[in-house]
Design an enzyme around this catalytic site. Structure first.
Site, mmCIF file in Angstrom:
data_model
loop_
_atom_site.group_PDB
_atom_site.id
_atom_site.type_symbol
_atom_site.label_atom_id
_atom_site.label_comp_id
_atom_site.label_asym_id
_atom_site.label_seq_id
_atom_site.Cartn_x
_atom_site.Cartn_y
_atom_site.Cartn_z
ATOM 1 N N CYS A 114 -6.673 8.793 -3.618
ATOM 2 C CA CYS A 114 -6.120 8.108 -4.792
ATOM 3 C C CYS A 114 -5.399 9.052 -5.754
ATOM 4 C CB CYS A 114 -7.223 7.353 -5.525
ATOM 5 S SG CYS A 114 -7.954 6.012 -4.547
ATOM 6 N N HIS A 262 -3.290 5.378 -11.941
ATOM 7 C CA HIS A 262 -3.504 4.951 -10.560
ATOM 8 C C HIS A 262 -4.044 3.530 -10.561
ATOM 9 C CE1 HIS A 262 -5.091 4.407 -6.627
ATOM 10 N NE2 HIS A 262 -6.341 4.542 -7.012
ATOM 11 N N ASN A 292 -4.531 -1.931 -4.489
ATOM 12 C CA ASN A 292 -4.649 -0.474 -4.578
ATOM 13 C C ASN A 292 -3.943 0.141 -3.379
ATOM 14 O OD1 ASN A 292 -5.454 2.203 -4.515
ATOM 15 N ND2 ASN A 292 -7.594 1.799 -5.021
#
Length: 335
Positions: A114, A262, A292
């Site tokens: 991530c 993020h 995501n």
């Protein structure tokens, strides 16, 4: 010593839209449950045979290079961030070099999940600051959908992730007051297994072990996430690393023109927004549409924000990420 600045941005997502209602047809879940916990309404999934992590990255890169106003052969180096490479090895960096037909420049793969794009930007920034390279192509690309447990058993993870790619061209800037002001990176490996994919790996279960056991209940090759633990750590580390970057540059939260976090969970972004007293116009979120996309989430969001006119010359833009590892980081940019 030079500064680096982002001169071109691009992104690509597959055409195939997968809504929460679509997922409810193949697993025990529903739209309200997913939106309440994540903020996600839909995501994009690659149709097998149409795209890979590399091809998505290439499509995003072509847009970024064109917008940077340079030729592909002006690229001196490639940094590719992903947790979902086409092959176990080699990494996708060299495949991008091949598919874009760029001269034999170096290609580096970053495996920081991530926070991968933040780490990749930091690496590229250092190379440009030292004068080693002038134009660096940075890509974040992920193809999650082929590796998710798309059943009720895996719903806690599988509803969150989507596919896509984003890219940026970093170029040398003579003006030290614009571009990337600083980057800040951290890790805490003691929590590595709290968000992980264990197999196939040389440490515990390799392909031969999986084949030999032939266990239909083996979940080691699907992503695992301790959701509550990750959330609690994320909100703390996000706050810390944003403040670290601001203090380094003598700035305050009130100086932020745009925060691009993020896109892990809309609830995390909203928590950080409230903590720093930022308005909706000062924080860009698109997890609602894409889920995501891990290393691709920040470059996709930053590109969309730029395309929407939310990023203008002189703006203070902050990028921040937290994820598997645990790893986290921030980038402070004067646009």
């Amino acid at each position: 010593m030079y500064n680096s600045k982002i001169t071109g941005l691009g992104y690509y997502v597959p055409d195939n839209v997968v809504t929460n209602d679509d997922l409810s047809k193949i697993m025990d879940t529903n739209d309200a449950w997913i939106q309440e916990r994540t903020g996600i309404k839909e995501r994009r999934h690659v149709i097998k045979g149409e795209d890979t992590t590399t091809t998505m990255g290439v499509k995003a890169a072509k847009i970024a290079i064109e917008r940077a106003g340079i030729d592909k052969d002006d690229i001196d180096f490639i940094v590719f961030a992903t947790l979902s490479p086409d092959y176990y090895f080699p990494g996708p960096g060299v495949l991008v070099q091949r598919d874009l037909d760029i001269k034999t420049v170096g290609a580096l793969d970053v495996r920081n999940q991530c926070s991968g794009f933040v780490y990749a930007i930091s690496v590229a920034d250092q190379y440009i600051k030292t004068g080693m390279y002038k134009n660096i192509l940075v890509i974040g690309s992920e193809l999650h959908s082929h590796g998710l447990d798309m059943t009720t058993r895996g719903r806690g993870v599988s509803v969150i992730f989507g596919d896509g790619a984003g890219a940026a061209v970093l170029s040398r800037a003579e003006n030290e007051e614009e571009g990337i002001l600083s980057t800040h990176l951290h890790s805490e490996g003691q929590h590595a297994e709290e968000l992980s994919l264990i197999a196939p790996g040389m440490g515990k279960r390799w392909v031969s072990d999986i084949i030999a056991d032939n266990d239909p209940n083996d979940e080691s090759y699907f992503p695992y996430m301790n959701g509550q633990f990750v959330f609690k750590n994320a909100v703390v580390r996000f706050s810390e690393v944003i403040m670290e970057g601001l203090k380094k540059n003598g700035l305050q939260p009130t100086d932020i023109d745009l925060l691009v976090p993020h896109q892990a969970n809309l609830r995390i972004s909203q928590f950080i927004q409230n903590k720093f007293g930022l308005t909706n116009d000062q924080v860009f979120n698109n997890i609602m549409s894409y889920g995501n996309t891990t290393a691709a989430s920040i470059p996709i969001a930053l590109t969309e924000a730029w395309e929407a006119g939310k990023v203008n010359k002189g703006d203070l833009v902050v990028l921040a990420a937290f994820g598997s590892g645990f790893t986290w980081g921030s980038v402070i940019i004067r646009w």
